[in-house]
Design a protein around this motif. Structure first.
Motif, mmCIF file in Angstrom:
data_model
loop_
_atom_site.group_PDB
_atom_site.id
_atom_site.type_symbol
_atom_site.label_atom_id
_atom_site.label_comp_id
_atom_site.label_asym_id
_atom_site.label_seq_id
_atom_site.Cartn_x
_atom_site.Cartn_y
_atom_site.Cartn_z
ATOM 1 N N SER A 1 5.523 117.524 -31.238
ATOM 2 C CA SER A 1 4.659 116.756 -32.132
ATOM 3 C C SER A 1 4.885 117.247 -33.555
ATOM 4 O O SER A 1 5.029 118.450 -33.797
ATOM 5 N N GLN B 1 3.723 116.518 -37.891
ATOM 6 C CA GLN B 1 2.870 115.853 -38.865
ATOM 7 C C GLN B 1 3.757 114.998 -39.765
ATOM 8 O O GLN B 1 4.814 115.456 -40.207
ATOM 9 N N GLN C 1 3.983 110.820 -41.960
ATOM 10 C CA GLN C 1 3.329 109.717 -42.663
ATOM 11 C C GLN C 1 3.820 108.392 -42.110
ATOM 12 O O GLN C 1 4.955 108.285 -41.628
ATOM 13 N N PRO D 1 -5.285 111.141 -37.414
ATOM 14 C CA PRO D 1 -6.180 112.298 -37.274
ATOM 15 C C PRO D 1 -7.559 112.068 -37.869
ATOM 16 O O PRO D 1 -8.495 112.808 -37.568
ATOM 17 N N ASN E 1 10.246 112.707 -41.110
ATOM 18 C CA ASN E 1 8.896 112.683 -40.537
ATOM 19 C C ASN E 1 8.090 111.471 -40.994
ATOM 20 O O ASN E 1 6.870 111.440 -40.843
ATOM 21 N N ASN F 1 -1.415 109.427 -43.313
ATOM 22 C CA ASN F 1 -1.015 110.677 -42.665
ATOM 23 C C ASN F 1 -1.246 110.555 -41.165
ATOM 24 O O ASN F 1 -2.334 110.143 -40.728
ATOM 25 N N GLN G 1 0.148 111.897 -36.872
ATOM 26 C CA GLN G 1 0.863 112.818 -36.000
ATOM 27 C C GLN G 1 1.778 112.006 -35.106
ATOM 28 O O GLN G 1 1.357 110.996 -34.534
#
Length: 213
Positions: free
Chosen positions: A39, A41, A43, A86, A106, A128, A130
């Protein structure tokens, strides 16, 4: 341009359907496969898609629960990714259908419907998130097949989680697999049980059905 999308309610279905599954190839490098399962983090942005994708998979696949990833990302065409917001813990499962040149590894470009399913207004532009690959479902190819059936039958619901229930050998030419899918809409949560019977020698479907439990 911001256009409100309409989501209709799906129906339970039962059908006989000849189908041959073509599994995704594994990397020749185990370290790469391990990284794919982590996993991260990141965008999310959004798009309305297009007629042509670099993966050859339409943006409309899985009721538009689709996305494009960076050309430098460790994810591959057809891979299933769980995207989590999140801020409200909303989750969706999307299919990689395209790649974007120049994107950070990412960052993911979701179809607008998938972006909205995370409970946000597209006008914010960037969210944002995950990103969690779903290697278990990729290995359980018939679980992925039933997932696609479920998403088509229930377009107003988003699959947030799944689990394998059982796998049974009926005869030498027939195997049954059962999966549960947990779906969420703005109004309710439901659980769908999918069952598929297939010929393990030819990878062709004998029958399948889905039902609420």
């Amino acid at each position: 341009m911001f256009i409100n999308d309409y989501y209709g309610y799906g129906q339970n279905i039962y059908s006989f359907h000849p189908y041959t599954y073509h599994p995704l190839p594994k990397s020749q490098f185990p370290a790469v496969d391990a990284y794919r399962q982590q996993s991260i983090q990141g965008q999310a942005t959004w798009t309305t898609g297009g007629q042509v994708t670099k993966c050859g998979i339409p943006w409309s696949t899985n009721e538009y629960m689709t996305a494009a990833v960076s050309q430098n990302a460790p994810y591959r065409c057809g891979q299933m990714l769980k995207i989590t917001n999140p801020n409200n813990q909303r989750e969706i499962i999307v299919t990689v259908v395209d790649t974007v040149q120049g994107y950070p590894s990412n960052r993911i470009n979701l179809h607008r419907r998938a972006f909205e399913a995370l409970g946000v207004n597209p006008q914010i532009g960037v969210l944002n998130i995950q990103i969690t690959p779903s290697p278990q479902l990729e290995q359980e190819k018939w679980g992925k097949y039933l997932l696609e059936v479920t998403q088509t039958a229930y377009p107003n619901y988003k699959v947030t989680e799944y689990q394998s229930v059982e796998k049974t050998s009926i005869t030498n030419n027939q195997t049954r697999e059962v999966y549960d899918y947990f779906l969420q809409s703005p109004q309710e949560s439901i659980t769908i049980r999918g069952t598929v019977v297939y010929n393990p020698n030819t990878d062709r479907v004998v029958s399948f059905d889905i039902k609420e439990i």
